[in-house]
Design an enzyme around this catalytic site. Structure first.
Site, PDB file in Angstrom:
ATOM      1  N   PRO B 620       0.801  -1.232   0.000  1.00 52.49           N
ATOM      2  CA  PRO B 620       0.000   0.000   0.000  1.00 52.49           C
ATOM      3  C   PRO B 620       0.833   1.282   0.000  1.00 52.49           C
ATOM      4  CG  PRO B 620      -0.777  -1.536   1.684  1.00 52.49           C
ATOM      5  CD  PRO B 620       0.495  -2.107   1.135  1.00 52.49           C
ATOM      6  N   GLY B 692       0.244   2.134 -11.593  1.00 50.31           N
ATOM      7  CA  GLY B 692       1.093   3.276 -11.949  1.00 50.31           C
ATOM      8  C   GLY B 692       0.492   4.151 -13.034  1.00 50.31           C
ATOM      9  N   GLU B 693      -0.212   3.548 -13.953  1.00 50.00           N
ATOM     10  CA  GLU B 693      -0.831   4.350 -15.008  1.00 50.00           C
ATOM     11  C   GLU B 693      -2.271   4.708 -14.666  1.00 50.00           C
ATOM     12  OE1 GLU B 693       1.854   3.192 -18.804  1.00 50.00           O
ATOM     13  OE2 GLU B 693      -0.022   2.100 -18.637  1.00 50.00           O
TER      14      GLU B 693
END
Lengths: 316, 733
Positions: B620, B692-693
């Protein structure tokens, strides 16, 4: 960056003398602007004269109740000086609105006045730029001009002066103190210090070859309340789209200068008479004759609205 | 191992280390400045020279002649190698323009020479002495809006067509037809492109900063006509990539060319002012969105027509991507028009296609909700789909988008939002609220790893996977620790070396799920080796606290292989069931509160919330950092980032970090990220997906919608700078 020779001067006069007698010489103080420009060969001095360590780094009270700020006083120190904070608040506010903490630690009072424009065409040596190469033409006028000047410019150059500090100094009626190689000093009103580009945009100030800034002097405190509102595309570390320096007295009179709109801090004492009538009246006079490009036309409106914001804040 | 069907419960499910909030294990190296980044690897090769690029001063044409005599005579110069010295280097499939060689100029700041000297300063000074004569080609195209006008009637095969869009849109009682534009964007990663190259005994070694080691190894082998085994890449630390370092770029090629010519190792970094035009950017887009709906808010027709720039041969920014799967609607038409222009190379940047596409789509959804007099959250909930709208046989493996929306609305206090555009003031600030959905596909790539159990029970993991600041080191270590029952501190991870097993690399947000699955496979193989040693069945073993339990016995891992290492290597390969039977994607909702200065139009983001649905979150802390970074980048895209095109000279004028502005801390007040609990067994054995995207998708639209809500002025041209709405901003009373 071209190879250069380097000299550490022993006195301001010696520095000035060396600069007067050497072609392509530059003084170096904090280096925050000069070194960057040397790396991309926008500046190509062959000789640097270091003016750090000449004792020009103190702030002193003057006999007429003002301050004499040494040319090498760092922006951080100037902004934090208790007399500046108390009596010239517009200056502290303008200084801390500029650059970043690290840069302000290095940048000097004299160097700040002489920093070069951030025009993208000035910064790219492949592009025509009359300021960089007289006669080459101006790529900015019909190019990326959003950041550039709307007034005081010419068909040869629409660069803005990027300083925040100078805008505050302008409303404070600051004077620039210099020395030349013969030891002669002169005092130049900041109003007269920067020159408009006209047909010679490579000439940016009235300094003669070799003339060294030794100090900036402030007259006795102007009183009133001090404001500096800088509008930019992000909250810090960006140059002004428009900035407003305002000293407002209780009777509604005051002084106003604009940054981000012209090749120098933009002030017109006659426009200030309109302050009681509000921002629209002041800006109408102050920006009379503005010749914006399509991309920077908004600065006229923005200047007026920013001054209105400051005046509204002053009423609170 | 093959991953041919949804994962069953397995050894990675225990949640002892995986899924827990571990600070990144490479953090101390980075905060102390001791992580060896490419340009600073002074120890890897003796006698390093420095190469400084010389770049084209024109955007299109041919080089007539180059004069290098002054540069060659300058102090410290060892060699000057120009583009005229050789034919264009063969380029890999992923590159659109040639990186070096030949007379042709394809774009501004194309590399045309490298000056090699003993010091950086000498190389830079001499580089400025190279004189080049050009023949400029007047037939050059730099203006996307003009090209779009010229090509708007071109017949184009749709990227996707479902049902009968034209009729359905025509018939829809509520319609939106709006056009949005997004500018070119620069990755603006902190570490510039940088490489050190050395030729030794016929082998080319490149210490570099590259997201995709195996791709770039192949590209380098092709460029220099070498067998693959004669090329080695090492890219252990990467100071940001965002897609900028997916492919071989000029730094690598110039370093290799220069090292070969001089017979000494040479390092090259792209100077910051060259990066925007020499390297790649997110392409510009002009997007027409048409949405038709019934009065009840159900979408019946959705059309997305995207125009974008590319050098000849490229694909541009494929902004229609999100519209294919995000919302329901029986009639759909997606058209993608990459127009061949002569700006620098448009290529992948963080969530290519989806970022720019959702900057338009998610504003269109907001505008449509307003037309329908609906809450934009409710509008999206109503148009959720659990199946591929173009092929209802394919279900989303997991899709908790509605939960993202509802949870986000609750946590953000959406019910207390400003409901009248331009209607809420807080002092001089107009306050506005906006939201958007976010969608990003969740692909996976084959990924290998080698795991070694040392005699002292320490574990070493080797893979050519990269960590571009994302946390790969940490989640890979967590995976091995979980699988082998050792503490995280006992795991050492080696990344980025092409001598290690080939991994998925960092791209397309597949890295986390794919690379950890590869490590999982290798750990299973190691567990088999251990089982052999113990004469047990692998399935009967339990690994915990540095020990193996089997039957009633407990054996310490230390010494289980005697005095030697136990080594196992494997590779995960993903079966096509993921794509054939399912749609795998990640989802989020974004909620934003902005203040817009009532006088000046200055915009500040006061608070942001993201609620993400991305399968199991492996860590997390690192996942949150990624999403926070994506949100910040999304704010930049919304409010300030622009590669400003000079349409006369054909270059990006904002080619440094003073003029290409990215957000600063003071721009954003508070950022909050919530991850929904979840596991997606279709994604990987670890049931994880990337974030991430996902983190950047939809963000800019949420900001844009909030600005509209604050001001009552809709700006459809990014970035939303104050000059685009100031004249329409009501004057404060």
């Amino acid at each position: 960056m071209r190879a250069f020779t380097y000299q550490r001067a022993a006195s301001p006069q010696e520095a000035a003398l060396a600069a007067a007698g050497t072609d392509h010489a530059r003084f170096i103080a904090g280096g925050t602007n000069l070194l960057d420009l040397m790396k991309i060969e926008v500046e190509t001095p062959t000789h640097l004269i270091d003016v750090n360590g000449l004792g020009l780094d103190t702030i002193e009270a003057t006999d007429d109740g003002g301050l004499r700020i040494g040319a090498l006083v760092r922006n951080t120190d100037l902004a934090a000086d208790h007399r500046v904070r108390r009596d010239y608040g517009v200056l502290t506010r303008a200084l801390v609105a500029g650059a970043s903490g690290q840069l302000r630690n290095k940048a000097t009072t004299g160097g700040n006045l002489l920093q070069r424009t951030r025009c993208p065409y000035f910064q790219d040596t492949n592009m025509p730029c009359n300021k960089r190469q007289p006669g080459a033409g101006c790529a900015a006028r019909e190019g990326a001009s959003r950041q550039l000047a709307i007034i005081g410019a010419s068909e040869h150059c629409i660069a803005t002066h990027p300083s925040d500090m100078a805008v505050a100094l302008r409303v404070l009626d600051a004077r620039v103190e210099t020395i030349d190689g013969q030891g002669r000093t002169r005092h130049i009103s900041l109003a007269d210090f920067h020159v408009l580009p006209g047909e010679t945009p490579h000439i940016e100030s009235v300094l003669e070859k070799g003339e060294l800034i030794t100090a900036v002097t402030l007259p006795a405190p102007p009183g009133g309340r001090h404001f500096y509102h800088k509008v930019r595309d992000r909250s810090s570390y960006a140059f002004a789209l428009v900035s407003v320096a305002l000293v407002l007295r209780a009777d509604g009179s005051g002084r106003v200068a604009l940054g981000g709109v012209a090749p120098k801090p933009w002030r017109d004492e006659r426009a200030e008479a309109a302050l009681p009538r509000g921002a629209g009246a002041v800006i109408e006079r102050l920006l009379d004759g503005a010749r914006p490009t399509q991309e920077n036309r908004f600065k006229v409106t923005l200047a007026e609205r920013t001054l209105a914001a400051v005046l509204a804040e002053a009423k609170e | 191992m093959r991953f041919d069907q949804p994962a069953d419960p397995n050894a990675a499910d225990q949640g002892r280390v995986l899924g827990r909030p571990h600070a990144r294990i490479d953090g101390p190296l980075k905060t102390t400045g001791t992580a060896p980044y490419a340009y600073e690897r002074h120890d890897v090769a003796v006698g390093q020279l420095v190469g400084y690029p010389v770049v084209s001063a024109i955007a299109k044409g041919r080089i007539k002649a180059m004069d290098t005599r002054a540069a060659e005579a300058a102090p410290g110069v060892v060699a000057v190698i120009t583009t005229l010295d050789r034919e264009p280097l063969p380029k890999a499939r992923m590159n659109v323009v040639h990186l070096f060689g030949g007379r042709d100029i394809q774009h501004y700041h194309q590399a045309i020479a490298v000056v090699v000297a003993e010091t950086f300063e000498q190389a830079r000074a001499a580089a400025a002495l190279v004189r080049t004569d050009y023949h400029q080609d007047p037939d050059a195209r730099f203006d996307l809006a003009a090209e779009r006008r010229a090509h708007q009637d071109d017949e184009v095969e749709p990227a996707s067509r479902v049902g009968d869009f034209d009729s359905a849109f025509q018939a829809a009682p509520v319609k939106l037809d709006a056009t949005y534009s997004t500018p070119g964007q620069c990755h603006a990663q902190m570490e510039p492109h940088a490489s050190i190259a050395q030729w030794k005994d016929g082998t080319l070694t490149l210490w570099t900063a590259n997201q995709m080691v195996a791709w770039s190894r192949k590209a380098l082998a092709k460029a220099f006509d070498l067998p693959l085994e004669k090329v080695r890449l090492d890219s252990p630390y990467i100071g940001g990539g965002f897609g900028a370092k997916l492919f071989l770029r000029a730094d690598a090629v110039l370093a290799a060319v220069a090292a070969r010519a001089t017979g000494r190792p040479v390092k090259v970094a792209l100077p910051r002012p060259m990066i925007a035009n020499n390297a790649t950017h997110r392409g510009l887009t002009i997007q027409r969105l048409r949405i038709g709906a019934n009065e009840d808010g159900r979408i019946t027709a959705i059309g997305h027509d995207n125009t974008t720039n590319t050098p000849p041969g490229g694909g541009g920014e494929e902004a229609t991507i999100p519209t294919e799967h995000f919302y329901a609607g029986a009639n759909r038409l997606l058209v993608h028009r990459p127009l061949e222009m002569h700006l620098p190379e448009s290529n992948a940047m963080r969530a290519p296609g989806d970022t720019a596409g959702q900057m338009a789509l998610e504003v269109a959804m907001d505008e449509m909700a307003e037309k329908l007099h609906m809450d934009p959250v409710a509008f999206r909930v109503l148009n959720d789909t659990q199946v591929d709208p173009g092929n209802p046989e394919r279900r989303f493996s997991q899709r908790h988008f509605v939960e993202c929306l509802e949870r986000g609305a609750r946590e953000f206090g959406w019910s207390k939002r400003n409901r009248t555009p331009g209607g809420r003031r807080d002092g001089v600030w107009l306050v506005g609220h906006g939201m958007a959905g976010a969608y990003r596909g969740s692909p996976a790539q084959a990924s290998g790893a080698r795991v070694t159990l040392k005699p002292d029970a320490r574990v070493r993991v080797e893979t050519d996977m990269t960590d571009i600041g994302t946390g790969s080191y940490t989640i890979i270590a967590q995976t091995a620790a979980e699988m082998l029952g050792v503490p995280l501190e006992a795991v050492q991870v080696s990344l980025g070396d092409s001598d290690s097993p080939v991994s998925a690399g960092s791209g397309g947000q597949w890295g986390a799920a794919s690379a950890t699955a590869g490590v999982y496979a290798a750990c299973l193989a190691l567990r088999e080796r251990i089982a052999e040693r113990l004469g047990a069945e692998p399935g009967d073993l339990a690994f915990e606290d540095g020990q193996v339990r089997h039957g009633g016995e407990t054996t310490p891992l230390a010494g289980i292989g005697g005095d030697g290492d136990l080594v196992a290597e494997d590779r995960i390969e993903f079966g096509d069931f993921r794509d054939k039977d399912y749609v795998l994607a990640t989802f989020a909702s974004h909620f934003v509160e902005v203040g817009v200065h009532a006088y000046t139009g200055e915009i500040r983001v006061r608070r942001m919330l993201a609620v993400c649905d991305a399968g199991r979150i492996l860590n997390p802390i690192t996942a949150r950092s990624q999403v926070i970074g994506g949100m910040t980048m999304g704010v930049g895209a919304a409010l300030m980032e622009e590669l400003k095109v000079d349409t006369r000279y054909g270059f990006f004028a904002t080619h440094d970090l003073a003029s290409y502005e990215v957000p600063v801390h003071a721009d954003i007040g508070e950022q909050q990220v919530i991850f929904l609990d979840g596991e997606d067994p279709c994604s990987s054995p670890l049931k994880a997906k990337g974030v991430g995207e996902l983190g950047i998708c939809g963000v800019s639209a949420a900001v844009a919608n909030a600005v509209y809500n604050a001001t009552g002025v809709r700006v459809r041209d990014y970035p939303i700078t104050l000059d685009k709405f100031l004249d329409r901003l009501p004057r404060p009373a």
